[in-house]
Design an enzyme around this catalytic site. Sequence first.
Site, PDB file in Angstrom:
ATOM      1  N   GLY A 103    -114.634  57.856 118.244  1.00 19.14           N
ATOM      2  CA  GLY A 103    -115.119  57.758 116.876  1.00 19.14           C
ATOM      3  C   GLY A 103    -115.946  58.937 116.403  1.00 19.14           C
ATOM      4  O   GLY A 103    -115.697  60.086 116.778  1.00 19.14           O
ATOM      5  N   GLY A 141    -122.486  57.203 100.430  1.00 18.55           N
ATOM      6  CA  GLY A 141    -123.636  57.340  99.552  1.00 18.55           C
ATOM      7  C   GLY A 141    -123.507  56.517  98.287  1.00 18.55           C
ATOM      8  O   GLY A 141    -124.455  55.841  97.858  1.00 18.55           O
ATOM      9  N   VAL A 166    -130.902  69.709  99.034  1.00 20.46           N
ATOM     10  CA  VAL A 166    -132.133  69.149  99.583  1.00 20.46           C
ATOM     11  C   VAL A 166    -132.683  70.104 100.638  1.00 20.46           C
ATOM     12  O   VAL A 166    -131.968  70.535 101.537  1.00 20.46           O
ATOM     13  CB  VAL A 166    -131.872  67.762 100.208  1.00 20.46           C
ATOM     14  CG1 VAL A 166    -133.137  67.229 100.877  1.00 20.46           C
ATOM     15  CG2 VAL A 166    -131.388  66.785  99.147  1.00 20.46           C
ATOM     16  N   MET A 206    -110.848  60.469 108.481  1.00 23.38           N
ATOM     17  CA  MET A 206    -111.826  59.539 109.036  1.00 23.38           C
ATOM     18  C   MET A 206    -111.849  58.221 108.274  1.00 23.38           C
ATOM     19  O   MET A 206    -112.795  57.890 107.558  1.00 23.38           O
ATOM     20  CB  MET A 206    -113.203  60.195 109.063  1.00 23.38           C
ATOM     21  CG  MET A 206    -113.290  61.314 110.083  1.00 23.38           C
ATOM     22  SD  MET A 206    -114.980  61.921 110.244  1.00 23.38           S
ATOM     23  CE  MET A 206    -114.806  63.062 111.616  1.00 23.38           C
ATOM     24  N   LEU A 207    -110.773  57.470 108.444  1.00 21.65           N
ATOM     25  CA  LEU A 207    -110.618  56.173 107.800  1.00 21.65           C
ATOM     26  C   LEU A 207    -110.087  55.185 108.833  1.00 21.65           C
ATOM     27  O   LEU A 207    -109.231  55.533 109.657  1.00 21.65           O
ATOM     28  CB  LEU A 207    -109.648  56.264 106.621  1.00 21.65           C
ATOM     29  CG  LEU A 207    -110.071  57.202 105.477  1.00 21.65           C
ATOM     30  CD1 LEU A 207    -108.901  57.449 104.540  1.00 21.65           C
ATOM     31  CD2 LEU A 207    -111.251  56.603 104.711  1.00 21.65           C
ATOM     32  N   HIS A 240     -96.549  39.273  86.192  1.00 19.80           N
ATOM     33  CA  HIS A 240     -97.338  39.301  84.950  1.00 19.80           C
ATOM     34  C   HIS A 240     -98.076  37.972  84.794  1.00 19.80           C
ATOM     35  O   HIS A 240     -97.512  36.921  85.032  1.00 19.80           O
ATOM     36  CB  HIS A 240     -96.412  39.518  83.753  1.00 19.80           C
ATOM     37  CG  HIS A 240     -97.143  39.491  82.437  1.00 19.80           C
ATOM     38  ND1 HIS A 240     -97.855  40.574  81.970  1.00 19.80           N
ATOM     39  CD2 HIS A 240     -97.287  38.502  81.514  1.00 19.80           C
ATOM     40  CE1 HIS A 240     -98.396  40.261  80.797  1.00 19.80           C
ATOM     41  NE2 HIS A 240     -98.065  39.004  80.504  1.00 19.80           N
TER      42      HIS A 240
END
Length: 453
Positions: free
Chosen positions: A142, A187, A239, A314-315, A441
């Site tokens: 991972g 995020g 940042v 990365m899924l 529908h």
Amino acid sequence: MTHSNVIIIGGGPAGYNAAERAAQGGLTVTLFEERAMGGVCLNEGCIPTKAYLHSAKIYEYAKNGKAYGVTAENVKLDHTAVHTRKEKVVKTLVSGVEAKMKAHKINVVKTAATLNGKDGTNFIIEAEGTRYSGQYLLLAAGSTAIVPPINGLREAIEKGYAATSREMLEVKKVSKKLTVIGAGVVGLEMAAYFAAAGAQVIVIEMTNTIGGYTDNEIAEILRADLEKKGISFKLSCKVTGVEKGNVTYEKDGKTEKIATDLTLVAIGRAPRTQNMGLETLNIHTENGAIITDNQLRTNIPNVYAIGDINGKSMLAHTAYREGEVAVNHILRKKDVMRYDAIPAVIYTTPEVASVGESEESAHKKGIDFTVKKLSMRYSGRFVAENDKADGLCKLLVEKNTQRLIGVHLIGSYASEIIYGAAMMIESRWQIDDLKEIVFPHPTVSEIIRETLF
């Protein structure tokens, strides 16, 4: 020494699904997982965040029910109760994975494992003083959250006034002021939940857009919607420091400081390849990721790398499929991994989903294409269920072949619709073929058909 046909390191989606497929193929399997079965996805990623976001969605529905003829008083979101339910959901699903491993007679060893070269044709694994061997090796360890070298950030995480997604999902109390570093999927989803839970949320992002690789037009619609819900965005900002009570960032050469109670760092994840003993087999890596081909083979025969550890996509759903391709290769079944039609979803409200090329990626590849797009308000069900809200369906069509090459959606049920779009792209269907499909529908999925005409 315990011997198996297949050794798997990592019990996340790539590892446990590959273990099941290998066992179904008649192979003996030993799987190592040092934390909890299900990996990041099940324990500190996909599943717990969806549990949080579903609670936020129900809360928003109840709070804004008057437009739909439903009234309620004193509607509140109880984060403690939400967290408790999340824990129950995770425990249930982890137990399910463990039951599957037991049912397929997979030897699960709950400890860290390290490669220790080869003994003849077998790979050797060391785990708490015990040696294991296997003919085939699947690396599925991972990824880990990236903690960038921002001044004070690591200390902030250690002292509890900053967090990665792992720590954030264990927060018992909602902070009044939350700063999120990174406007990617993690995020945005965290920002959406904690804003609904009552936090004042500011998201700081280095680029000039949100959503990572999300189509720019879709990303702008999402940003406007999240801003209406009270989330503030500071784009094109870097940042530079994190300390207790403050985050410092730069924009256009100027330094700014904002007050915060908690800071979440969510700038992405990196393959987890450290301290695994890769060097004992001379397994090749690039930028920290294990290099693989379209059958997930590494440079070492009979060694495969599946899931986040190869850094390609990365899924969790990519990881499932990569594990299947690797196992099929071991079983001598023809199969290859394709990455052209892998869907991606942001589970905010509204949902965002995409598959295939975006306008940006198509331009970079020199593809000549046309764009078809339509407001979600052309869907009867969407209008019936979404008061005043809007969304968008965008389709990319390659000009010379008239094939569908990209689908981008923002609106309700986008996450459930996108798999159909993935099938269309994977099958290389042309527009005239797609126009013959009969959609039920009323459904929001009809928007794809409406956009085609």
